[in-house]
Design an enzyme around this catalytic site. Structure first.
Site, PDB file in Angstrom:
ATOM      1  N   GLU A  39      -4.503   7.585  -7.128  1.00 54.32           N
ATOM      2  CA  GLU A  39      -3.534   8.541  -6.574  1.00 54.32           C
ATOM      3  C   GLU A  39      -3.178   9.554  -7.672  1.00 54.32           C
ATOM      4  O   GLU A  39      -3.009   9.176  -8.837  1.00 54.32           O
ATOM      5  CB  GLU A  39      -2.292   7.728  -6.170  1.00 54.32           C
ATOM      6  CG  GLU A  39      -1.113   8.502  -5.643  1.00 54.32           C
ATOM      7  CD  GLU A  39       0.076   7.562  -5.354  1.00 54.32           C
ATOM      8  OE1 GLU A  39       0.094   6.397  -5.821  1.00 54.32           O
ATOM      9  OE2 GLU A  39       0.990   8.015  -4.641  1.00 54.32           O
ATOM     10  N   LYS A 110      -0.306  11.460   2.219  1.00 51.56           N
ATOM     11  CA  LYS A 110       0.398  10.162   2.194  1.00 51.56           C
ATOM     12  C   LYS A 110       1.559  10.145   3.192  1.00 51.56           C
ATOM     13  O   LYS A 110       2.482  10.974   3.098  1.00 51.56           O
ATOM     14  CB  LYS A 110       0.900   9.884   0.778  1.00 51.56           C
ATOM     15  CG  LYS A 110       1.452   8.477   0.559  1.00 51.56           C
ATOM     16  CD  LYS A 110       1.819   8.283  -0.909  1.00 51.56           C
ATOM     17  CE  LYS A 110       2.252   6.886  -1.245  1.00 51.56           C
ATOM     18  NZ  LYS A 110       2.552   6.735  -2.683  1.00 51.56           N
ATOM     19  N   CYS A 143      -1.698   4.231  -1.888  1.00 52.83           N
ATOM     20  CA  CYS A 143      -0.758   3.327  -2.560  1.00 52.83           C
ATOM     21  C   CYS A 143       0.208   2.641  -1.605  1.00 52.83           C
ATOM     22  O   CYS A 143      -0.166   1.758  -0.869  1.00 52.83           O
ATOM     23  CB  CYS A 143      -0.036   4.069  -3.698  1.00 52.83           C
ATOM     24  SG  CYS A 143       0.546   2.902  -4.968  1.00 52.83           S
TER      25      CYS A 143
HETATM   26  C1  ACM Z   1       3.237   4.181  -5.002  1.00 57.63           C
HETATM   27  O1  ACM Z   1       3.153   4.369  -3.794  1.00 57.63           O
HETATM   28  N1  ACM Z   1       2.660   4.991  -5.860  1.00 57.63           N
HETATM   29  C2  ACM Z   1       3.974   3.022  -5.532  1.00 57.63           C
END
Ligand code: ACM
Length: 258
Positions: A39, A110, A143
């Site tokens: 990420e 995301k 993530c």
């Molecule tokens: C995250 O979503 N980077 C913990």
């Protein structure tokens, strides 16, 4: 299919240098078909506010990190999934792209933002998608999406055999928990976590690949580098658990309403 997980330690804000280092790691990894990078691998993770994010985010496609990775994917004839901060019409997203030799195959923004990300990004506004990778489908989540089983389930129901999972993990729970995401969906999961320290927070690698049978195909050390393992996406095609049980056909969505 050979999969490379790239664990880089981005220097905050040094986009060009960070992408260059990641490319050097992929060069050193030898032959592979698909790379998964962390990420926000090109910028670093701990933005202070949206202003700082805006200064480093880029259009997808079109930005510097995107262009460098796309050229590399084309040169090597490989696919690369990587997390990149995106700017789109004044809005900022914690995004990831899947690039192929001929350009972008998928983009994901995301959906479930973690903690201070809420001050630096807008929540994703694109649906989960399955990208055709020539013989199998792959989908992206980022993530913290892992803790929402709906994310991986949606990708599996869309037909993805492989879940690409760029990450910057701050808790230890995710790498072992991804075994459950793999077995409950009968898919491969590829979690790529970063290493190094940034603004007082340590990231410790430990990237993992799990198989549809919950086998640990790869666990990376806490070290910079690209780590390669072999997977067979076709193993994710059958959702049969016993002669009488099929993972998807046995679902009872009519019983799941609240
Ligand atoms: C995250 O979503 N980077 C913990």
């Amino acid at each position: 299919m050979r999969v490379a997980i790239v664990q880089n330690a981005p220097a905050f804000g040094q986009v060009r240098a960070n992408v260059k280092t990641a490319i050097e790691m992929m060069d050193a990894a030898g032959p592979f078909d698909l790379a998964v990078l962390p990420e926000l691998f090109s910028t670093g993770y701990l933005f202070r506010d949206a202003g700082e994010t805006a200064a480093l985010a880029e259009p997808l496609p079109g930005g510097q990190a995107f262009a460098m990775l796309a050229a590399y994917a084309s040169k090597r004839g490989i696919r690369i999934c990587a997390g990149i901060a995106e700017e789109a019409s004044g809005r900022l997203f914690n995004s990831a792209v899947l690039l192929g030799p001929s350009g972008m195959l998928a983009k994901y923004r995301k959906i479930h933002l973690f903690d201070t990300e809420k001050a630096c990004f807008s929540p994703g506004d694109l649906p989960f998608t399955a990208a055709d990778c020539g013989g199998f489908k792959a989908g992206i989540m980022i993530c913290f999406d892992w803790i929402f089983p709906e994310a991986a389930r949606t990708l599996a129901l869309l037909g993805c055999s492989v879940i690409l999972h760029p990450a910057n993990l701050v808790f230890p729970y995710c790498p072992p928990a991804m075994a459950t995401r793999a077995i409950e969906n009968r898919v491969f999961t590829v979690t790529a976590n970063r290493v190094g320290e940034e603004r007082g927070r340590k990231f410790s690698g430990g990237s993992v690949i799990w198989s549809p049978r919950m086998e640990n195909i790869l666990t990376c050390p806490d070290a910079e580098g690209a780590f390669v393992a072999e997977i067979e996406p076709a193993e994710a095609e059958s959702k049969n658990i016993t002669g009488r049980n099929n993972l998807f056909e046995d679902r009872r969505p009519e019983m799941y309403g609240l």
